[in-house]
Motif scaffolding. Structure first.
Motif, PDB file in Angstrom:
ATOM      1  N   VAL A   4       7.147   0.233  -2.040  1.00  0.00           N
ATOM      2  CA  VAL A   4       6.000  -0.398  -2.686  1.00  0.00           C
ATOM      3  C   VAL A   4       5.931   0.091  -4.122  1.00  0.00           C
ATOM      4  O   VAL A   4       6.223   1.259  -4.413  1.00  0.00           O
ATOM      5  N   TRP A  19       5.750  -5.380  -2.840  1.00  0.00           N
ATOM      6  CA  TRP A  19       6.443  -4.876  -1.658  1.00  0.00           C
ATOM      7  C   TRP A  19       7.892  -5.363  -1.685  1.00  0.00           C
ATOM      8  O   TRP A  19       8.149  -6.568  -1.770  1.00  0.00           O
ATOM      9  N   ALA A  44      -1.041  -0.276   1.510  1.00  0.00           N
ATOM     10  CA  ALA A  44       0.368  -0.481   1.160  1.00  0.00           C
ATOM     11  C   ALA A  44       1.132   0.829   1.174  1.00  0.00           C
ATOM     12  O   ALA A  44       2.241   0.920   1.725  1.00  0.00           O
TER      13      ALA A  44
END
Length: 250
Positions: A4, A19, A44
């Motif tokens: 990420v 991502w 994330a």
């Protein structure tokens, strides 16, 4: 592996998250969000194998000492130094000075520039990740690593200046073209138009690429002498290998 990248600003409106999925020999941009809030960033980073964040992880140790001394009324200028010379270590972390020596680029000062607002936000995010059980080491060996996209781009031989802000969309498009030429294995998919119109999205992608480099051990790490400062101030991971190594090693 999933990496990420976070282009972190003080507020969500100028923050982007990207991502990257890494199937064998390729990288695929599976999601990009512009206007990312704290909850999304934490989610994330929690799920990623490695997250690269474009923001300082801390303040210069000597600046912290200076502010503490000032509060107590005990500020002293080091003997033999005056003006900019003694203020340098208050404005720049050890890693900032290393980046300048290595690349000629000087990161924004977290103690003397507006990027401090983003670092306040970053400090809260890192604390939340730690509370949730994700290891946070400001030297970059844990779940997250500090990234400076301009330095990464320069190290990879790509355009690294002049692509920020809406007035420079042509330069941003040129950067995306050059990135795809240098990394034909990188599939931006349906997110390519956003990368061409948002420098935040593109910096998030670069940060995700650099996170992959960090996960593979293809970045600079602090020396024994620098490790103490890096633990508190943060450490900018500079790529030490060409882009192609990101898929050759995994």
């Amino acid at each position: 592996m999933v990496t990420v990248g976070v282009d972190l600003a003080a507020e969500a409106v100028r923050t982007a998250v990207a991502w990257l999925d890494w199937p064998t020999g390729r990288a695929r941009l599976v999601r990009v969000v512009a206007g990312a809030d704290d909850a999304l960033i934490v989610e994330a980073a929690m799920a990623a194998d490695k997250a690269g964040i474009d923001c300082p992880f801390g303040w210069p140790d000597r600046f912290v000492d200076f502010v503490t001394a000032h509060r107590a009324g005990h500020v002293q200028v080091p003997p033999g130094l005056a003006g900019r010379a003694w203020r340098r270590d208050l404005a720049l972390r050890v890693t900032d000075q290393v980046v300048h020596q290595e690349t000629g680029l000087t990161p924004l000062s977290v103690s003397a520039d507006r990027i401090a607002h983003a670092t306040m936000r970053c400090a809260a995010l890192l604390a939340e990740l730690a509370r949730r059980g994700r290891p946070v080491d400001r030297r970059g060996t844990g779940a997250v690593v500090e990234i400076y996209p301009a330095a990464c781009l320069k190290r990879w031989g790509l355009p690294y200046r002049g692509y920020k802000r809406a007035a420079n969309l042509a330069a941003l498009g040129h950067l995306v073209d050059r990135l795809q030429e240098a990394a034909p294995w990188l599939d931006l998919g349906e997110h390519e138009p956003l990368c061409r119109t948002s420098d935040h999205a593109t910096d998030a992608v670069v940060s995700a690429l650099a996170a992959r480099a960090a996960a593979l051990g293809l970045v600079t790490v602090p020396t024994e002498e620098q490790a103490g400062a890096a633990t508190t101030e943060g450490w900018i991971a500079l790529p030490t290998a060409p882009l192609a190594r990101l898929v050759a090693d995994g």
